[in-house]
Design an enzyme around this catalytic site. Structure first.
Site, PDB file in Angstrom:
ATOM      1  CD  GLU A  34      16.246  -1.266 -44.792  1.00  0.00           C
ATOM      2  OE1 GLU A  34      15.179  -0.654 -44.551  1.00  0.00           O
ATOM      3  OE2 GLU A  34      16.898  -1.867 -43.928  1.00  0.00           O
ATOM      4  CG  HIS A  36      11.734  -2.062 -48.096  1.00  0.00           C
ATOM      5  ND1 HIS A  36      12.714  -1.123 -48.075  1.00  0.00           N
ATOM      6  CD2 HIS A  36      11.119  -1.973 -46.878  1.00  0.00           C
ATOM      7  CE1 HIS A  36      12.697  -0.479 -46.907  1.00  0.00           C
ATOM      8  NE2 HIS A  36      11.739  -0.981 -46.157  1.00  0.00           N
ATOM      9  CG  ASP A  45      12.244   2.154 -44.314  1.00  0.00           C
ATOM     10  OD1 ASP A  45      11.254   1.433 -44.520  1.00  0.00           O
ATOM     11  OD2 ASP A  45      13.326   1.692 -43.890  1.00  0.00           O
ATOM     12  CG  HIS A 120      15.818   2.651 -41.557  1.00  0.00           C
ATOM     13  ND1 HIS A 120      15.748   1.421 -42.183  1.00  0.00           N
ATOM     14  CD2 HIS A 120      17.130   2.866 -41.280  1.00  0.00           C
ATOM     15  CE1 HIS A 120      16.982   0.921 -42.272  1.00  0.00           C
ATOM     16  NE2 HIS A 120      17.830   1.776 -41.730  1.00  0.00           N
ATOM     17  CD  GLU A 122      17.778  -1.358 -39.494  1.00  0.00           C
ATOM     18  OE1 GLU A 122      16.809  -0.594 -39.742  1.00  0.00           O
ATOM     19  OE2 GLU A 122      17.858  -2.505 -39.950  1.00  0.00           O
ATOM     20  CG  HIS A 177      12.987  -5.222 -44.063  1.00  0.00           C
ATOM     21  ND1 HIS A 177      13.141  -3.856 -44.074  1.00  0.00           N
ATOM     22  CD2 HIS A 177      13.603  -5.664 -45.177  1.00  0.00           C
ATOM     23  CE1 HIS A 177      13.844  -3.508 -45.125  1.00  0.00           C
ATOM     24  NE2 HIS A 177      14.134  -4.584 -45.819  1.00  0.00           N
ATOM     25  CD  GLU A 182       8.779  -1.612 -44.080  1.00  0.00           C
ATOM     26  OE1 GLU A 182       9.465  -0.654 -43.680  1.00  0.00           O
ATOM     27  OE2 GLU A 182       9.273  -2.616 -44.612  1.00  0.00           O
TER      28      GLU A 182
HETATM   29 ZN    ZN Z   1      11.212  -0.403 -44.255  1.00  0.00          ZN
HETATM   30 MN    MN Z   2      14.042   0.082 -42.918  1.00  0.00          MN
END
Ligand code: ZN
Ligand code: MN
Length: 267
Positions: A34, A36, A45, A120, A122, A177, A182
């Protein structure tokens, strides 16, 4: 016998010896590919869920399985959205089947304690569904049913740590995010993969409390990040990792009926 906390580094004989008796928990990190933002790699992630898994496994005599690399579709309100190139996701049914299959596989090995350690946002409900279906399958077949724990690592960051690390106010885990959490963890664990000079300092994204499909792409900030990363430091990453490990180890120990954590270096 080869020893490693990481399953894929073991030969099959050492692995079988490690899981013999079925008592040691197997921890499966679950990530995503994904975007970032401009300052972090696509596999944040994956790297963070695997690193937290390794930290925790070291304390509970766990074994870290190879991560689930891809995750469920990035959502605009928690990951910028799945319309962004680079972000590469699974359909929900696919992730459910991966989780379900892995429960069956580790149950077949004789593992009785399994953890999906999610990195992650989701992914969570799809993992839950896969685990639920697998346990139903096993129960109906009259097979041994493992105890399975599901968790997302940020849920183990306690309030005092949040207050200390977000003096300007906490934006919420959904919009964390490519932000302070992170980025700080990456600065601590994988600094060579972070380019702080490229980090966006846009204010936290303001998104409506609903989704519209097709996604309105201009609602995602150009950086792809939903909250600024400028305040991230390696030291905050260390504090976050310590807080997560300190809270997660007792939870696993209690829920999985593990022996009290071994002192460092004795596994
Ligand atoms: Zn992430
Ligand atoms: Mn994620």
């Amino acid at each position: 016998m080869r020893t490693s906390v990481y399953m894929e580094e073991l030969d099959a004989f050492s692995y079988r010896e490690a899981i013999a008796g079925g008592h040691r928990p197997v921890i499966i990190p679950v990530g995503s590919i994904e975007q970032h933002g401009p300052h972090l790699p696509l596999n944040v992630d994956v790297l963070l869920s695997r690193a937290v898994s390794g930290e925790v496994a070291g304390q509970v005599r766990g074994i870290v399985a190879p991560p689930i690399t891809y995750g469920y579709k990035s959502q605009q309100r928690s990951g910028g959205g799945n319309h962004l190139a680079g972000t590469t996701s699974l359909d929900g049914g696919t992730l459910i089947e991966i989780a379900r299959t892995l429960v069956h596989e580790f149950a077949r090995h004789g593992v009785s304690r399994l953890v999906f350690l999610n990195g992650h946002f989701e992914n969570y409900q799809f993992l839950y569904e896969g685990v639920d279906l697998a346990l139903r399958d096993l129960e109906r077949a009259g097979a041994a049913v493992p105890t399975v724990m599901l968790l997302s690592y940020w849920d183990f960051v306690d309030e005092p740590t949040i207050e200390a690390l977000y003096p300007e106010g906490f934006p919420g885990w959904d919009v964390e995010h490519g932000g302070v959490l992170e980025t700080s963890l990456m600065l601590h664990l994988h600094p060579h993969l972070v380019d702080m000079a490229a980090a966006s300092d846009d204010p936290p994204a303001v998104l409506p409390p609903y989704d519209v499909l097709p996604v309105k792409a201009d609602r995602t900030p150009p950086s792809g990040c939903l909250s600024p990363a400028g305040a991230a430091t390696a030291e905050k990453g260390r504090i976050l990792l310590d807080a997560v490990r300190e809270a997660m180890v007792p939870a696993l120990t209690a829920e999985l009926g593990l022996a009290v954590p071994a002192p460092a270096g004795t596994r």
